[in-house]
Scaffold this active site. Structure first.
Site, PDB file in Angstrom:
ATOM      1  N   ALA A   1       2.385 -15.316 -21.543  1.00  0.00           N
ATOM      2  CA  ALA A   1       2.875 -14.221 -22.378  1.00  0.00           C
ATOM      3  C   ALA A   1       3.448 -14.740 -23.692  1.00  0.00           C
ATOM      4  O   ALA A   1       3.413 -14.053 -24.711  1.00  0.00           O
ATOM      5  CB  ALA A   1       3.916 -13.392 -21.623  1.00  0.00           C
ATOM      6  N   THR A   2       3.976 -15.957 -23.694  1.00  0.00           N
ATOM      7  CA  THR A   2       4.505 -16.525 -24.944  1.00  0.00           C
ATOM      8  C   THR A   2       3.395 -16.589 -25.992  1.00  0.00           C
ATOM      9  O   THR A   2       3.563 -16.133 -27.129  1.00  0.00           O
ATOM     10  CB  THR A   2       5.086 -17.937 -24.698  1.00  0.00           C
ATOM     11  OG1 THR A   2       6.162 -17.829 -23.768  1.00  0.00           O
ATOM     12  CG2 THR A   2       5.579 -18.563 -25.994  1.00  0.00           C
TER      13      THR A   2
ATOM     14  N   ALA B   1       0.847 -14.302 -15.750  1.00  0.00           N
ATOM     15  CA  ALA B   1       0.538 -14.314 -14.313  1.00  0.00           C
ATOM     16  C   ALA B   1       1.753 -14.688 -13.470  1.00  0.00           C
ATOM     17  O   ALA B   1       1.943 -14.163 -12.383  1.00  0.00           O
ATOM     18  CB  ALA B   1      -0.606 -15.296 -14.031  1.00  0.00           C
ATOM     19  N   HIS B   2       2.603 -15.586 -13.999  1.00  0.00           N
ATOM     20  CA  HIS B   2       3.606 -16.183 -13.091  1.00  0.00           C
ATOM     21  C   HIS B   2       4.830 -15.306 -12.835  1.00  0.00           C
ATOM     22  O   HIS B   2       5.712 -15.691 -12.081  1.00  0.00           O
ATOM     23  CB  HIS B   2       4.017 -17.577 -13.578  1.00  0.00           C
ATOM     24  CG  HIS B   2       4.953 -17.624 -14.746  1.00  0.00           C
ATOM     25  ND1 HIS B   2       6.316 -17.722 -14.576  1.00  0.00           N
ATOM     26  CD2 HIS B   2       4.733 -17.610 -16.075  1.00  0.00           C
ATOM     27  CE1 HIS B   2       6.896 -17.777 -15.775  1.00  0.00           C
ATOM     28  NE2 HIS B   2       5.956 -17.699 -16.698  1.00  0.00           N
TER      29      HIS B   2
ATOM     30  N   CYS C   1      15.669 -19.597 -20.258  1.00  0.00           N
ATOM     31  CA  CYS C   1      15.442 -20.341 -21.490  1.00  0.00           C
ATOM     32  C   CYS C   1      16.761 -20.700 -22.165  1.00  0.00           C
ATOM     33  O   CYS C   1      16.812 -21.570 -23.010  1.00  0.00           O
ATOM     34  CB  CYS C   1      14.603 -19.521 -22.461  1.00  0.00           C
ATOM     35  SG  CYS C   1      13.350 -18.542 -21.670  1.00  0.00           S
TER      36      CYS C   1
HETATM   37  C1  LIG Z   1       8.439 -14.780 -18.836  1.00  0.00           C
HETATM   38  C2  LIG Z   1       8.335 -13.897 -20.021  1.00  0.00           C
HETATM   39  C3  LIG Z   1       7.616 -14.291 -21.147  1.00  0.00           C
HETATM   40  C4  LIG Z   1       6.970 -15.636 -21.257  1.00  0.00           C
HETATM   41  O1  LIG Z   1       5.831 -15.707 -20.453  1.00  0.00           O
HETATM   42  P1  LIG Z   1       5.097 -17.116 -20.223  1.00  0.00           P
HETATM   43  O2  LIG Z   1       3.864 -16.748 -19.482  1.00  0.00           O
HETATM   44  O3  LIG Z   1       6.063 -17.934 -19.420  1.00  0.00           O
HETATM   45  O4  LIG Z   1       4.822 -17.710 -21.547  1.00  0.00           O
HETATM   46  C5  LIG Z   1       7.539 -13.417 -22.195  1.00  0.00           C
HETATM   47  N1  LIG Z   1       8.127 -12.214 -22.149  1.00  0.00           N
HETATM   48  C6  LIG Z   1       8.826 -11.804 -21.078  1.00  0.00           C
HETATM   49  C7  LIG Z   1       9.456 -10.467 -21.084  1.00  0.00           C
HETATM   50  C8  LIG Z   1       8.963 -12.628 -19.980  1.00  0.00           C
HETATM   51  O5  LIG Z   1       9.673 -12.230 -18.930  1.00  0.00           O
END
Ligand SMILES: *Cc1c(COP(=O)(O)O)cnc(C)c1O
Length: 387
Positions: free
Chosen positions: A80-81, A209-210, A333
């Site tokens: 998601a990053t 996914a995680h 984080c």
């Molecule tokens: C965990 C998270 C992310 C980051 O996702 P990654 O797959 O770890 O890069 C971004 N936005 C939200 C709201 C999240 O909870």
């Protein structure tokens, strides 16, 4: 503790990451190992490549189905990053002839906050909305911030520290009425709330996914077609993902994400019912102790996250006392720093309360026995620290 106490440490940090469901691991293993379907899904010249491509395309459909999208609207990313980076930077750069103004909020995930700051450095203009006390942005607030040169609005579906749910459909409608595109980070929303890109009216949507029992290191960006949402690639190379994101596709990661999303679609409702009962059980177990405040309003939050302020104790000290319960102060984080969570202070939580807060988050594998043990440990720690 009793003889049938659960194995420790007890994991109550599902909002940071979830364990990979064993059923997802089984699917991933089909694409790892010398005797498995290891080929490059972009290899068009042999059967092994086609089989890998088939796995990627099946997962693309599984992910698309969960959000009501067309598979061709799914762009694989590393998480998601990266999806947030691609949505914000990719969209602002591709559409700068129309305007250079972006609207977001102060309590977005760092992947959005820091990308918006980087865009400010590039000369784009950013409006930072302050959420209401309940953690939500109102459509009226957004309407007031819209300008003639606003091209993109980015507001998260579910906040990762508070669990609060934004009314994305109403917010996206405000953006559309002003001719701006709408992006939402839905990493914490999959399997928790209904998400349909058509009904929400969003143009861009980030996935991971995680957070849904899939592997780390894989995610996706939904990019609307009809009308085409144009974004500029950030990673250049072989022209994969219709030029929006180059790089050899990690078949095992993608197949795992597809399976995790299919499981979320099949089991999300049942998961949420069980998790709601567990959240209530924990809250009831702590009631009577006094001096405990919920930092988010349960009526507008997912049950998976309980962010609590504890009067008269320091959050770090409490964390230490809770050695065999894995929870988080603020977001993962930020847990290396002693600053209060910017999300908690961002919704008006006093600094002292923010510093004495913990985020407890639950998921598919949380049991009643774990909740009961966590309650006992919390009660003991609080009584000790307050004495
Ligand atoms: C965990 C998270 C992310 C980051 O996702 P990654 O797959 O770890 O890069 C971004 N936005 C939200 C709201 C999240 O909870």
């Amino acid at each position: 503790m009793s003889a049938n106490a659960p194995a420790t440490p007890i994991y109550l940090d599902y909002a940071a990451t979830t364990p990979v469901d064993n059923r997802v691991v089984a699917v991933m293993l089909r694409y790892l190992g010398q005797d498995e379907l290891f080929a490059n899904p972009a290899s068009r010249s042999h059967m092994l490549g086609w089989q890998a491509e088939q796995a990627v395309e099946q997962a693309r459909r599984q992910v698309a189905d969960v959000i009501g999208a067309d598979p061709r609207e799914i762009v694989w990313t590393s998480g998601a990053t990266e999806a947030d980076n691609l949505a914000l930077t990719g969209y602002m750069r591709a559409n700068q002839a129309r305007g250079r103004h972006l609207i977001t909020s102060t309590i977005e995930h760092k992947a959005v906050v820091d990308t918006a700051k980087a865009l400010e450095h590039e000369g784009y203009s950013v409006t930072w909305l302050t959420p209401q006390r309940d953690g939500r942005i109102t459509p009226a607030q957004l309407g007031d911030a819209m300008r003639d040169d606003t091209v993109l609005v980015s507001l998260m579906a579910v906040n990762n520290e508070l669990g609060t749910i934004n009314d994305i459909a109403a917010l996206a409608e405000v953006a559309r009425a002003h001719g701006a595109a709408f992006h939402t980070d839905a990493a914490q929303a999959i399997g928790r709330i209904e998400l349909d890109v058509e009904r929400l009216g969003v143009d861009l949507l980030s996935l991971s996914a995680h957070k849904v029992y899939g592997p780390k290191g894989i995610g996706a960006l939904y990019v609307k077609r009809h009308p085409d949402v144009r974004i500029e690639a950030l990673i250049h190379g072989g022209g994969h993902e219709r030029g929006m994101r180059s790089g050899t596709l990690p078949t095992h990661q993608i197949a795992g994400m597809g399976e995790a999303f299919a499981l979320a679609a099949a089991e999300g409702t049942a998961d949420q019912q069980r998790i709601t009962a567990l959240r209530d059980r924990l809250w009831q177990g702590l009631s009577g102790l006094g001096g405990i405040h919920a930092n988010s309003d349960p009526s507008v939050s997912i049950p998976n996250i309980l962010n609590l302020g504890f009067d008269g104790v320091d959050g770090e000290a409490l964390l230490m006392a809770l050695r065999d319960v894995a929870v988080s102060t603020g977001s993962a984080c930020n847990s290396a720093s002693v600053d209060p969570s910017y999300v908690l202070t961002g919704v008006g939580t006093p600094r002292s309360r923010a510093l004495s807060s913990l985020r407890l988050s639950f998921g598919r594998f949380t049991t009643e026995a774990e909740i009961d043990h966590a309650v006992a440990v919390l009660r003991h720690a609080l009584q000790g620290l307050r004495r």
